[in-house]
Design an enzyme around this catalytic site. Structure first.
Site, PDB file in Angstrom:
ATOM      1  N   ASN A  30      20.094  59.737  50.239  1.00 34.79           N
ATOM      2  CA  ASN A  30      20.416  58.779  49.176  1.00 34.79           C
ATOM      3  C   ASN A  30      19.767  59.221  47.864  1.00 34.79           C
ATOM      4  OD1 ASN A  30      17.698  57.408  48.917  1.00 34.79           O
ATOM      5  ND2 ASN A  30      18.121  56.992  51.081  1.00 34.79           N
ATOM      6  N   HIS A  31      20.097  58.498  46.816  1.00 36.83           N
ATOM      7  CA  HIS A  31      19.684  58.901  45.458  1.00 36.83           C
ATOM      8  C   HIS A  31      18.354  58.312  45.028  1.00 36.83           C
ATOM      9  CE1 HIS A  31      23.064  61.278  44.197  1.00 36.83           C
ATOM     10  NE2 HIS A  31      23.917  60.357  44.619  1.00 36.83           N
TER      11      HIS A  31
END
Ligand code: C5P
Length: 234
Positions: A30-31
């Site tokens: 994920n970011h």
């Protein structure tokens, strides 16, 4: 100089995103930038705490000064590190972005393209580490005096139910504080709007000012300080 109001307090913080392996070279991730958790670790150390940071993947490499840093990849590793260390902590802050799912199978060798095109990836649910820490506390593995703090990123604004979602999540997770960040569309970033709230299990709700992650960390730690019993000679 910052107040030394966390002197002698052991603070355990998770930050960054987990990576769930598909094979030796690929993962689901994920970011998460890790910036809020790192800011919390840095400011807590500056306020006198002994800080351990359990870090997943972050966008800016580099360990903060005066903090013990443990690097992990997967949610499973994060869970093991948090459960091993939380019994020695006065405060546990789960700022990490934990993957909700992981691949059922991790291939031992790099997955080939194959003739049939892409194969589906079967996923299974990761355990909720924050909730499991609360359970461990109620079972006595983690001291009853250890404060447990969670995070929630919710889309929308106060009228759109962000606070209601936060209140429900606080009850569901059973932690002492929940930091609610309003994220996503409709948010006027760069204005003086609130960026969130700290919700306490006793019903207290504190608005966070718009500002840097360092300022946010300071305000969050102000609420944490009020939870820590005054037994550390501060
Ligand atoms: O349910 P949700 O993902 O919104 O909850 C966010 C909070 O729960 C964060 O504090 C996050 O670190 C934690 N969490 C966790 N384990 C998971 C998912 C989220 O500890 N599997």
């Amino acid at each position: 100089a910052l107040p030394q109001d966390l002197t002698g307090v052991d603070v355990l913080i998770s930050a960054g995103g987990t990576r769930e392996a598909l094979d030796p070279v690929r993962y689901l991730g994920n970011h998460s930038s890790g910036k809020q958790g790192y800011a919390l670790a840095r400011v807590a150390a500056q306020r006198g705490a002994r800080v351990t940071l359990v870090s997943g993947a972050v966008s800016d490499p580099g360990d903060p000064a005066a903090v013990d840093v443990v690097h992990i990849d997967s949610a499973d590793e994060l869970s093991r590190e948090m459960h091993a260390r939380a019994p020695q902590a006065d405060v546990v802050i789960m700022a990490a972005a934990v993957a909700d799912f992981r691949p059922v199978d991790v291939a031992g060798a790099k997955i080939k393209k194959g003739e049939q095109g892409p194969a589906p990836i079967e996923l299974t649910t990761n355990p909720d580490i924050l909730a499991s820490l609360v359970t461990a506390r109620s079972e006595g593995t983690i001291p009853a005096t250890t404060a447990i703090v969670g995070f929630a990123a919710e889309t929308g604004d106060a009228e759109g139910g962000v606070l209601d979602h936060g209140r429900a999540k606080l009850r569901r997770k059973g932690c002492d504080l929940l930091v609610v960040n309003a994220v996503g569309d409709g948010r006027a970033f760069g204005t003086t709007d609130n960026t969130g709230w700290v919700l306490a299990a006793d019903g207290a709700e504190t608005g966070l000012p718009y500002g840097s992650k360092t300022l946010m960390a300071s305000r969050i730690l102000d609420e944490v300080v009020s939870l820590v019993p005054d037994r550390k000679g501060r």
